[in-house]
Scaffold this active site. Structure first.
Site: not given
Length: 713
Positions: A564, A685
């Site tokens: 991320s 994610h």
């Protein structure tokens, strides 16, 4: 070790798109890999051409990683470690304890409850019974105050578009209520007659957040009319305020007695405004009177109203006027900043990481050099005692505002998460183990130390180093350097099951506390944002150089990893110092920093990074944007990029474009130092992945590093 000649890199066509930004002409050869951008409100929809290209890249990556020698043996070592059980802190309501548990080879955590602290464990929700594929996740729990009903959130395949569902605890029967659109855990009124929750008004628009009030029907099994729910607080539109329309927006928290509602509105990643509402009066009259608590002051504040020694008081954990954090109180009759009084003052060193509220007490989690300490205070500010944590590590506290009972999850390298119970009136004498899953890990075999090094500008930065006890690296130890450095997220010592075989094989793991994180308070976070973001990358590069200079490893044995915002970190390190690393993992990353704000929810992050739409911010973003720093003819190290096609946070276009750019630019032999891309079609994610996918991902990353660091020969 080279790859067989049959594993050829898929070709990617270049289709140059030229942009003019602030007097600069930019060419993007791989804009088409973003997908369909015809709708400015839904940028990056996957096209058939992008899907076919992704299939080719995935097939290439699988051929490489699945063909490496020793993969099956590594999988057999890691599988039992990923099967170490997990138990969450329980939520106690009405004498019942609700919690998550995952055992053995279960793909997802199940939901259980007990009548009483040591009562019989009873299964409430098994997500695999609903979805045998293992892709459905229960993400949160919110029991009613009497413990007879349970609201819970579910989503599928990692999309995080959470749906609220409700069941009757005694029978396990689902009740006729569903609320959609990324719902967060509701806060119940004490009599169970309703709750306050957060959701998106439009599930396709991440900037339509709102706080809602849902009154429950008199009979639990009666049909709920969700359409009649009232909007309590909402996100501003672009017509009302262009800036605030794309910030993190609104939220709210009820007091335990349901009388007061504390509303907050995030203006950026570091600041929020607050108002106090008499929610009881609002429900009675339909008229909302908001009393200003703090508006326009930099810094964040969270809290609730609690019964104090002389009436209701507002208790806040805040970084306003206190970059290391403090706890303040104010009477509800005058909750303004001007009336705030320190209950727990700002520490001279370290920071206040979190505050939990319990009956008559506040439980403060401090970070001292990025290590947790937990101290209890009463509502006069008197120190009651410190919780005796088992070792140097990380602690998370869950408390009930209506009782003195609290639970704490502790973890560290070598210490799988364990849940402890204590009474806040006697934290030292009452601290006891509640649940600890069995784990084939001996913490005494792992050595953890903390060092301090100087970054490029001389700023001191701390770093954890973990390895097998008694290991003398001698300049050749295979080493993983991991980092994040953003959004005030603190990186602390925690247990990672995949590190156990890494330590057994003589590997070293290093974790620096980079600027941009929250380990040293709000000022440490601010020091790694906007135009100072390069300092975060410098901190990380300096950590790598320290490991080399101090005899832990050498360049050929050093790998870096991040996901991320940490994927942005490793992407930046890769493009700024390709000579420094042998292997790079870039997970679910941000990489095109000139276009990131156009996709999904990324405008939330403009206060953290800036935006290329601003001429000043464009300059610093262009200077470090990893996608724009790739140069033809450079010998880049081996790279593994990953993304999730259902990711609602970071768009997969970043990893796609970067893979294409690096594959075309690198002067390295792809048979020895390949650029690999894996786009997971069944994930987002990273949250909610079932065990089999987590195992595949863990083995992919580890076998990739072992290959590149010379551990498979």
């Amino acid at each position: 070790m080279s790859l067989p000649d049959t594993k050829t890199v898929p070709e990617t066509v270049r289709r140059p798109v030229k942009d003019a930004l602030h007097g600069h002409e930019l060419t993007d050869d791989y804009r088409w890999l973003e997908g369909d951008n015809s709708d400015p409100n839904r940028m990056g929809l996957v096209t058939p051409e992008v899907a076919a290209w992704t299939d080719a890249q995935n097939a290439y990556t699988r051929a490489v990683l699945d063909g490496l020698p020793g993969r099956k043996a590594l999988e057999d070592r890691i599988r039992p470690l990923l099967q170490i059980g997990f138990v969450s802190e329980p939520v106690q309501r009405g004498g019942r304890y609700f919690y998550f548990r995952r055992d053995g080879d279960q793909n997802q955590s199940r939901v259980y409850y007990r009548d009483g602290l040591r009562g019989e464990e009873r299964l409430l929700i098994d997500p695999e019974a609903v979805d045998p594929s293992g892709l459905t996740t229960v993400s949160w729990l919110s029991p009613s105050p009497d413990g007879r009903q349970l609201a819970y959130g579910t989503y599928a395949a990692g999309d995080e578009n959470t749906k609220l569902e409700l069941l009757e605890v005694d029978t396990g029967r689902k009740l006729p209520l569903e609320i959609h659109n990324k719902v967060r855990p509701p806060e119940w009124l004490p009599d169970g007659s309703g709750f306050v929750y957060w959701q998106l008004a439009d599930p396709t628009d991440h900037y339509t957040g709102r706080v809602m009030y849902h009154p429950r029907p008199a009979r639990p099994d009666a049909q709920d009319d969700v359409s009649a729910d009232k909007v309590v607080f909402r996100q501003l539109t672009k017509e009302e305020d262009v800036k605030l329309a794309t910030t993190w927006g609104p939220g709210g928290r009820l007091s335990a007695d349901g009388r007061w509602l504390l509303l907050h509105y995030f203006n950026d990643t570091r600041s929020n405004d607050l108002w106090l509402v008499d929610f009881e009066a609002y429900r009675r009259t339909g008229f909302m009177m908001r009393t200003q608590v703090s508006v326009g002051t930099p810094g964040t504040a969270f809290g609730s109203v609690m019964p104090g020694p002389e009436g209701d008081i507002l208790v806040l954990h805040t970084y306003k006027h206190a970059p290391r954090g403090r706890v303040v109180v104010a009477p509800v009759s005058w909750p303004s900043e001007l009336g705030w009084r320190d209950l727990v003052p700002e520490p001279e060193d370290g920071s206040i990481e979190a505050v939990a509220m319990s009956q008559g007490h506040v439980i403060v989690t401090y970070l001292d050099r990025a290590v947790s300490r937990v101290v209890v205070f009463d509502l006069t500010g008197k120190r009651v005692g410190e919780v005796p944590l088992p070792a140097m590590g990380s602690a998370n506290v869950a408390a009930n505002r209506s009782s003195t009972e609290a639970f704490l999850t502790f973890t560290s390298y070598g210490h799988p998460p364990a849940v402890y119970r204590f009474d806040v009136s006697d934290p030292e004498g009452s601290f006891e183990l509640w649940e600890r899953p069995e784990a084939p890990v001996d913490p005494n075999t792992i050595e953890v130390k903390q060092v301090e090094y100087a970054s490029k500008d001389g700023t001191p930065v701390t770093m954890f180093i973990a390895h097998r006890k008694g290991l003398e690296p001698g300049g050749d130890a295979p080493t993983i350097l991991y980092g994040y450095g953003g959004f005030g997220v603190s990186e602390l010592p925690v247990f990672s099951p995949t590190l156990v075989p890494w330590f057994e094989d003589g590997g070293v793991y290093a974790l620096p506390n980079l600027r941009g994180g929250g380990e040293y308070g709000d000022a440490w976070h601010e020091a790694g944002t906007l135009g100072k973001k390069q300092d975060v990358f410098d901190d990380f590069i300096a950590a790598a150089e320290w490991l080399l200079d101090n005899g832990y490893t050498r360049r050929e044995r050093l790998a870096i990893a991040g996901g991320s915002n940490g994927g942005l970190l490793t992407g930046a390190a890769l493009t700024q110092r390709p000579d420094l690393f042998a292997a790079v993992f870039v997970g679910v990353p941000l990489l095109d920093m000139l276009r990131f704000q156009h996709f999904l929810m990324a405008r939330y992050w403009v206060p953290e990074y800036g935006s290329s739409e601003d001429p000043v911010q464009f300059e610093w973003l262009r200077d470090y944007s990893p996608y724009h720093r790739v140069q033809d003819g450079v010998h880049y190290p081996a790279v593994l990029l990953t993304a999730g096609e259902n990711d609602t946070r970071v768009h997969a276009m970043h990893a796609r474009k970067m893979a294409a750019m690096l594959q075309a630019a690198t002067a390295s032999d792809p048979a020895q130092d390949p650029v690999l891309l894996w786009v997971d079609r069944s994930a987002g994610h990273g949250q909610g992945k079932p065990l089999d996918l987590r195992l595949r991902d863990a083995v992919d990353q580890r076998i990739f590093f072992m290959w590149q660091l010379g551990m498979l020969d």
